[in-house]
Scaffold this active site. Structure first.
Site, PDB file in Angstrom:
ATOM      1  N   ASP A   1      -8.316  -2.564  12.158  1.00  0.00           N
ATOM      2  CA  ASP A   1      -7.382  -1.609  11.564  1.00  0.00           C
ATOM      3  C   ASP A   1      -5.996  -1.915  12.116  1.00  0.00           C
ATOM      4  OD1 ASP A   1      -5.858   0.638  10.833  1.00  0.00           O
ATOM      5  OD2 ASP A   1      -7.555   2.011  11.059  1.00  0.00           O
TER       6      ASP A   1
ATOM      7  N   TYR B   1       5.604   9.310   2.202  1.00  0.00           N
ATOM      8  CA  TYR B   1       5.240   7.989   1.688  1.00  0.00           C
ATOM      9  C   TYR B   1       6.488   7.214   1.296  1.00  0.00           C
ATOM     10  CZ  TYR B   1       3.524   4.294  -1.335  1.00  0.00           C
ATOM     11  OH  TYR B   1       3.289   3.070  -1.906  1.00  0.00           O
TER      12      TYR B   1
ATOM     13  N   LYS C   1       7.969   3.596   2.882  1.00  0.00           N
ATOM     14  CA  LYS C   1       8.266   2.390   2.114  1.00  0.00           C
ATOM     15  C   LYS C   1       9.756   2.039   2.166  1.00  0.00           C
ATOM     16  CE  LYS C   1       4.201   1.061   0.838  1.00  0.00           C
ATOM     17  NZ  LYS C   1       3.646  -0.233   1.308  1.00  0.00           N
TER      18      LYS C   1
ATOM     19  N   ASN D   1       0.141  -6.508   3.382  1.00  0.00           N
ATOM     20  CA  ASN D   1      -0.217  -5.641   2.262  1.00  0.00           C
ATOM     21  C   ASN D   1      -0.819  -4.312   2.699  1.00  0.00           C
ATOM     22  OD1 ASN D   1      -1.303  -4.978  -0.601  1.00  0.00           O
ATOM     23  ND2 ASN D   1      -3.144  -5.072   0.664  1.00  0.00           N
TER      24      ASN D   1
ATOM     25  N   GLY E   1      -5.262  -5.960   4.555  1.00  0.00           N
ATOM     26  CA  GLY E   1      -5.730  -5.033   3.525  1.00  0.00           C
ATOM     27  C   GLY E   1      -6.274  -5.755   2.323  1.00  0.00           C
TER      28      GLY E   1
ATOM     29  N   GLY F   1       5.658  -0.801  -8.972  1.00  0.00           N
ATOM     30  CA  GLY F   1       5.611   0.573  -9.431  1.00  0.00           C
ATOM     31  C   GLY F   1       4.154   0.992  -9.585  1.00  0.00           C
TER      32      GLY F   1
ATOM     33  N   GLY G   1      -7.748  -4.047  -4.491  1.00  0.00           N
ATOM     34  CA  GLY G   1      -6.428  -3.884  -5.065  1.00  0.00           C
ATOM     35  C   GLY G   1      -5.512  -5.078  -4.917  1.00  0.00           C
TER      36      GLY G   1
ATOM     37  N   SER H   1       7.394  -0.877  -2.190  1.00  0.00           N
ATOM     38  CA  SER H   1       7.116  -0.030  -3.350  1.00  0.00           C
ATOM     39  C   SER H   1       8.431   0.407  -3.973  1.00  0.00           C
ATOM     40  CB  SER H   1       6.328   1.214  -2.927  1.00  0.00           C
ATOM     41  OG  SER H   1       6.232   2.150  -3.987  1.00  0.00           O
TER      42      SER H   1
ATOM     43  N   PHE I   1      -5.516   3.075  -5.165  1.00  0.00           N
ATOM     44  CA  PHE I   1      -4.396   3.717  -4.478  1.00  0.00           C
ATOM     45  C   PHE I   1      -4.397   5.233  -4.663  1.00  0.00           C
ATOM     46  CE2 PHE I   1      -0.065   5.395  -4.666  1.00  0.00           C
ATOM     47  CZ  PHE I   1       0.483   4.962  -3.476  1.00  0.00           C
TER      48      PHE I   1
END
Length: 248
Positions: free
Chosen positions: A56, A149, A153, A83, A9, A180, A13, A136, A186
């Site tokens: 992917d 989500y 995580k 990531n 990824g 955070g 970001g 996360s 995102f």
């Protein structure tokens, strides 16, 4: 020869920032992602010290095929940064889109597993390597309208902890980074391209940047060999948890 890192990824970001930090620190970097144009642009900056792989992570067969047939000279990977990941939607669980659920679980959990399975056996065999998984703060506790989500995580945390146990007999190190609020694309992805709604996520607070998380990654990677940074929670100053943010 320079050490080699792989970042999934890496097209934007946190992933792009990690790739840049590793390159600046003297690593050759394998960058992966779905956006070929962005990978090419990054590769052109890094020159011969970069290798791009377009795939992917949700596609297990392609992930295995590509990572198990790396070009000669790129096979001995020293650092893996898992990531690739995303959030989609922000609504009560009972109103969520199952297609969004599939994408999140397939990317955040299964994709991480596929890449880990392809790369880590070589590290174990060589007795050298560092795995950095990007989790996360959402994995610590659920917040309203983010159940799936947050669950994905939380799975990343458990998987990371389990891997650390499984390689404790080796010199390998395993790190979980838990950011955070980070202002990247995102939230735009989460809200399916609604940039106005995405911008509201960061209003009234100075969020983290991808570079902030990449700094933490590099700190863990560059720690002495006997030091394992097992887990790091990285928050903006006015964020206390996944659900407590003080906006000015």
């Amino acid at each position: 020869m320079k050490p080699t890192a792989i970042v999934t990824g890496a097209t934007s970001g946190i992933g792009e920032a990690c790739a840049r930090r590793l390159f600046s620190a003297g690593y050759r970097v394998i960058i992966t992602g779905r956006n070929e144009a962005k990978l090419k642009a990054l590769c052109s900056e890094f020159g011969d010290d970069a290798l791009m792989l377009v795939f992917d992570v949700r596609d297990r067969a392609k992930t295995e095929s590509i990572l198990n047939s790396l070009p000669e000279g790129w096979q001995d990977i020293d650092v893996l940064v898992n990531n690739a990941g995303l959030a989609l939607g922000l609504e009560p669980e009972y109103e969520g889109d199952p297609d969004d659920w599939d994408t999140m679980v397939d990317t955040n959990v299964k994709g991480l597993l596929y890449v880990t399975r392809a790369i880590v056996p070589g590290m174990v065999k060589r007795g050298k390597g560092h795995i950095v998984n990007i989790g996360s703060v959402a994995g610590d506790a659920a917040y309203a309208n983010g159940a799936v989500y947050c669950g994905s995580k939380a799975a990343v945390k458990s998987i990371t902890d389990g891997l650390r146990i499984d390689v404790a007999h080796t010199p390998l190190r395993v790190t979980l980074l838990k950011p955070g609020l980070v202002e990247t694309n995102f939230s735009t992805v989460r809200f399916h391209g609604d940039s106005e709604r995405a911008a509201n996520v960061y209003k009234g607070i100075q969020p983290l940047t991808g570079d902030d998380v990449a700094d933490a990654m590099l700190y863990a990677v560059q720690a002495p060999a006997h030091v394992q940074i097992a887990e790091m929670l990285i928050l903006a100053t006015h964020q206390a948890s996944g659900s407590v943010v003080v906006r000015k």
